[in-house]
Design an enzyme around this catalytic site. Structure first.
Site, PDB file in Angstrom:
ATOM      1  CE  LYS A  79      -5.328  20.348  46.706  1.00  0.00           C
ATOM      2  NZ  LYS A  79      -6.075  19.757  45.585  1.00  0.00           N
ATOM      3  CD  GLN A 110      -9.466  20.244  44.416  1.00  0.00           C
ATOM      4  OE1 GLN A 110      -8.311  20.683  44.404  1.00  0.00           O
ATOM      5  NE2 GLN A 110      -9.789  19.167  45.081  1.00  0.00           N
ATOM      6  CG  ASP A 152      -3.092  17.981  40.423  1.00  0.00           C
ATOM      7  OD1 ASP A 152      -2.853  17.646  41.603  1.00  0.00           O
ATOM      8  OD2 ASP A 152      -4.115  18.590  40.076  1.00  0.00           O
TER       9      ASP A 152
HETATM   10  N1  GUN Z   1      -9.424  16.283  43.868  1.00  0.00           N
HETATM   11  C1  GUN Z   1      -9.120  15.440  44.872  1.00  0.00           C
HETATM   12  N2  GUN Z   1      -7.781  15.256  44.941  1.00  0.00           N
HETATM   13  C2  GUN Z   1      -7.230  16.024  43.970  1.00  0.00           C
HETATM   14  C3  GUN Z   1      -5.895  16.267  43.547  1.00  0.00           C
HETATM   15  O1  GUN Z   1      -4.916  15.729  44.079  1.00  0.00           O
HETATM   16  N3  GUN Z   1      -5.764  17.139  42.511  1.00  0.00           N
HETATM   17  C4  GUN Z   1      -6.815  17.718  41.903  1.00  0.00           C
HETATM   18  N4  GUN Z   1      -6.575  18.536  40.893  1.00  0.00           N
HETATM   19  N5  GUN Z   1      -8.059  17.510  42.270  1.00  0.00           N
HETATM   20  C5  GUN Z   1      -8.268  16.668  43.296  1.00  0.00           C
END
Ligand code: GUN
Length: 318
Positions: free
Chosen positions: A72, A116, A139
């Site tokens: 990311k 995350q 998100d």
């Molecule tokens: N963990 C796995 N996929 C995601 C996501 O799209 N966002 C977040 N914040 N955590 C994740």
């Protein structure tokens, strides 16, 4: 059938060597989303002096999360964003995580905040998500954004990245095949807050007739077999059998499951491979178009996170 099909390659799809359904190239389409986002960010910087800023928070040392967070950050830098990562020890208190989120909420250089998941067990993920300002919740997990999506206010909502990316793939496939999504029977297999429910809302927004199937659904084969559009988001390897797929259906496979492969690697470790929630080998020849795993929905998730962060910066920029 509504409008003539546009060039399938230009839309990011390809024909399989073996014939059958078109393969939806998520990697290629994600690159076009990233390129558009980078161009949009450069434009915003030129016109308003604002650089989109993304803060990613990682609590603990989960190896898969470390990989995701790194990707990311790299994608954010490739789009020309201001990118920051906050790494906190696994034993960090909930109060300290919430205090960091509050600081990021107040930081004018940050337009997107992502914590995350999963979080360590002693931290209440719902509380953390609800502390993120809805205006920076790229998100799309905050109840305000989930609510905006549910009432069809998609221009104001942040839509969760995986369903938003899946929808782009579906629209490209429909366009390549000259198919109108309106009025089609769509089934979403899986009812998570992150994928299944928002995906169903997006399909409803495109006037599909939507069924959400889940672990308690009776006759899943029958429900899937009637669908013109199948979105599989159950997280179980090849659970959706290829022979269930209606001939010509559009299939979006959100699953990424690691399963044992054949033989051993150079270090002598047993090989593994990635498979989706759909039995691709049998489904692909039957489908009208289908996403592969890997290289389908996966790359779209990060691209949509960047697109959401740019959208946030545009809204918040002076
Ligand atoms: N963990 C796995 N996929 C995601 C996501 O799209 N966002 C977040 N914040 N955590 C994740």
């Amino acid at each position: 059938m509504s409008e003539p099909a546009t060039s399938i390659e230009a839309l990011g799809l390809r024909r399989a060597d073996t014939g059958g359904g078109l393969v939806i190239d998520g990697k290629l389409i994600s690159q076009s989303v990233l390129a558009e986002t980078a161009a949009g960010a450069a434009d915003l910087l030129r016109t308003s002096g604002a650089r989109p800023g993304l803060a990613v928070v990682l609590v603990g040392e989960d190896p898969a999360s470390q990989v995701y967070v790194k990707s990311k950050g790299k994608a954010a830098e490739s789009c020309g964003f201001h990118s920051v990562q906050h790494t906190m020890a696994a034993h960090t208190s909930q109060a300290d995580v919430l205090a960091l989120v509050e600081r990021l909420n107040a930081d004018p250089a940050i337009h997107g905040i992502l914590v995350q998941l999963p979080l360590p067990k002693h931290i209440d993920a719902t509380k953390v998500i609800e502390t993120i300002s809805p205006a920076k919740d790229v998100d799309g997990f905050h109840p305000v954004n989930a609510g905006l999506l549910a009432i069809g206010e998609t221009d104001r909502a942040f839509v969760p990245c995986t369903p938003a990316g899946s929808m782009i793939l579906l629209e490209r496939a429909a366009k390549a095949l000259g198919v109108d999504l309106a009025g089609r029977d769509a089934v979403v297999v899986g009812r998570s807050n992150i994928v299944g429910k928002p995906m169903a809302q997006l399909l409803l927004g495109r006037n599909c007739t939507v069924t959400i199937a889940h672990s308690r659904t009776r006759d899943l084969a029958g429900v899937v077999g009637r669908a013109d559009i199948v979105v599989a988001a159950v997280g179980r390897p090849e659970m959706i059998k290829g022979q269930w797929i209606k001939p010509g259906a559009l299939v979006i496979d959100v699953g990424i499951n690691r399963v044992p492969g054949e033989g051993v690697d150079a270090k002598g470790n047993p090989r593994t491979r990635l498979v989706g929630d759909v039995d691709y080998a049998i489904a692909q020849p039957r489908a009208g178009a289908i996403t592969p795993v890997p290289g389908g929905v996966g790359p779209m998730t990060i691209a949509m996170l960047m697109a959401n962060t740019l959208a946030s910066a545009r809204r918040l920029a002076p």
